[in-house]
Design an enzyme around this catalytic site. Structure first.
Site, mmCIF file in Angstrom:
data_model
loop_
_atom_site.group_PDB
_atom_site.id
_atom_site.type_symbol
_atom_site.label_atom_id
_atom_site.label_comp_id
_atom_site.label_asym_id
_atom_site.label_seq_id
_atom_site.Cartn_x
_atom_site.Cartn_y
_atom_site.Cartn_z
ATOM 1 N N CYS A 1 -0.283 4.364 2.283
ATOM 2 C CA CYS A 1 -0.228 4.136 3.730
ATOM 3 C C CYS A 1 0.933 4.895 4.369
ATOM 4 C CB CYS A 1 -0.113 2.638 4.035
ATOM 5 S SG CYS A 1 -1.612 1.704 3.614
ATOM 6 N N CYS B 1 0.846 -1.207 0.000
ATOM 7 C CA CYS B 1 0.000 0.000 0.000
ATOM 8 C C CYS B 1 0.876 1.251 0.000
ATOM 9 C CB CYS B 1 -0.930 -0.009 1.212
ATOM 10 S SG CYS B 1 -1.841 1.538 1.458
#
Length: 249
Positions: free
Chosen positions: A177, A174
């Site tokens: 993130c 991700c």
């Protein structure tokens, strides 16, 4: 001649049985994967799963599948309502046993194609997607002490011990993130002691993620000192929004 005919007939029957067995194994695997996807994705119905390529059993033996097609209808999202998600996993890698018993949890792929289809009535909502992504939304502010059930994994992470917690789910794959981490650190460093940060890996905490309704990454939660969920955001929250949310606790 009679013997040759019998031989040919026997070979045809064997070939037919082999094809039936291949299709049967493929159909069972598709069903098991569909059930696993429904349970893991908190879906209201089984998604359609088609494992392309023949023969299936040779693909299963090698643990490499040419093309796995997945279609999930009526997937609920906060921003766009119910959507349809389609994905093609090109060169999917999975052990045959995991497919047959439905224990598969992650699938490395060589290439992934996907698309999302929206209902026409959701297009107006879609125009506001950019401005709403990352917006902290109020949730459960009216819950009183003792009326909520604290998940054991949350308690283990320190949620509900008297200090507000900013909890965000992430994963190694991700990219955004990392931006959430920077926002949280910036807010908490400016006012030490106001709240505590907890970061959980989505792949390592799938049960808790399903319990909290995490549908995408990054997702951030703000819990008060009693462990009640007060705010959540899908996307990267702004520093100002997060600071305002914490100041209200």
């Amino acid at each position: 001649m009679v013997g040759v005919r019998k031989l040919i007939f026997g070979l045809v029957v064997l070939l037919g049985l082999a094809v039936l067995a291949d299709f049967g194994a493929a159909a069972w695997s598709e069903y098991r994967v569909s059930r696993a996807l429904r349970e893991g994705g908190v879906l209201e119905s089984d998604p359609a799963v088609t494992i392309h390529g023949f023969p299936f059993l040779l693909q299963a033996r090698d643990g490499h599948y040419e093309n796995v097609e997945i279609v999930a209808d009526n997937v609920h999202t906060d921003l766009l309502g119910d959507i349809t998600v389609e994905a093609n996993l090109i060169g999917a890698h999975a052990e045959a046993g995991e497919l047959l018993d439905g224990s598969i949890r992650s699938v490395p792929v060589d290439l992934l194609y996907g698309r999302v289809m929206l209902d026409a009535t959701a297009l107006g909502v879609g125009t506001a997607l950019r401005t709403r992504s990352g917006k902290l939304r109020t949730t459960g502010a009216g819950a009183s002490a003792g009326t909520h059930e604290l998940h054991p994994a949350l308690a283990t992470a320190g949620v509900g011990d008297g200090v507000p917690v900013v909890l965000h789910f992430s994963a190694p794959w991700c990219g955004p993130c990392a931006a959430v981490r920077r926002v949280v650190v910036q807010v908490l460093d400016r006012d030490p002691g106001r709240a505590r940060e907890v970061e959980l890996d989505l792949d390592e905490n799938p049960v808790l993620a399903r319990k909290l309704g995490v549908l995408s990454l990054p997702t951030t939660f703000v819990f008060d000192g009693e462990g009640r969920e007060r705010f959540r955001a899908s996307g990267v929250p702004s520093v100002d929004d997060l600071r305002t949310a914490l100041s209200s606790l």
